[in-house]
Design a protein around this motif. Structure first.
Motif, short mmCIF file in Angstrom:
data_model
loop_
_atom_site.label_atom_id
_atom_site.label_comp_id
_atom_site.label_asym_id
_atom_site.label_seq_id
_atom_site.Cartn_x
_atom_site.Cartn_y
_atom_site.Cartn_z
N TRP A 182 -7.99 10.96 -0.14
CA TRP A 182 -8.38 9.62 -0.31
C TRP A 182 -9.09 8.95 -1.85
N ASN A 183 -8.80 8.59 -2.81
CA ASN A 183 -10.40 8.37 -3.61
C ASN A 183 -11.03 9.32 -3.63
N ASP A 195 -4.19 13.13 -4.79
CA ASP A 195 -5.12 12.37 -3.92
C ASP A 195 -4.02 10.54 -3.66
N MET A 220 -4.92 8.05 -2.46
CA MET A 220 -5.35 6.93 -3.85
C MET A 220 -4.31 6.54 -5.31
N TRP A 266 -0.50 5.37 -4.80
CA TRP A 266 -0.67 4.49 -4.23
C TRP A 266 -0.26 3.52 -5.57
N HIS A 267 -1.38 3.78 -5.75
CA HIS A 267 -1.45 3.20 -7.76
C HIS A 267 -0.29 3.92 -8.15
N LYS A 319 -5.85 -1.09 -4.16
CA LYS A 319 -5.60 0.80 -3.69
C LYS A 319 -7.03 1.27 -2.56
N GLY A 320 -7.41 0.36 -2.39
CA GLY A 320 -8.75 0.64 -0.62
C GLY A 320 -7.80 0.92 0.34
N LEU A 321 -8.59 1.98 0.67
CA LEU A 321 -7.91 2.97 1.89
C LEU A 321 -7.62 1.73 4.01
#
Length: 113
Positions: A10-11, A33, A35, A38-39, A47-49
């Motif tokens: 993630w990120n 990834d 993130m 999600w994007h 898009k923060g966890l």
């Protein structure tokens, strides 16, 4: 030892992987990834966890516990990231967009890092 299998982060392209590389570790294999996934799925949303976990899981906010419960916080970060990724990947596949995601967000982003 350098594992060549696929990895989920993630990120990771901007945080995890640079940290590992600075410590002397080489990361081989495809990087998925969460993130970026999600994007790809919801480009208009944050898009923060922790923000994403509100849509993907039933886990209550935990980021505020970093000082009070650092071990729990660390475990929660990993657990929620994987739950988010599993939920997101299932939605991308259900929409029939997995190939587009892997071509655009996985292969292209991997070359841009």
């Amino acid at each position: 030892m350098e594992a060549v299998g696929p990895k989920v982060v993630w990120n990771g392209l901007y945080f995890d992987l640079p940290v590992l590389q600075n410590l002397g570790f080489t990361t081989n294999g495809i990087i998925y990834d969460g993130m970026d996934a999600w994007h790809f799925l919801k480009p208009q949303l944050p898009k923060g966890l922790e923000a994403v976990s509100a849509d993907c899981t039933d886990v209550l906010p935990w980021k505020h516990l970093t000082d009070a419960m650092p071990e729990w916080y660390s475990a929660a970060d990993s657990y929620v990231a994987l739950r988010n990724v599993n939920w997101i990947f299932a939605r991308i596949k259900k929409q029939g967009a997995w190939e587009a995601y892997t071509e655009l967000a996985v292969k292209v982003m991997g070359h841009l890092q």
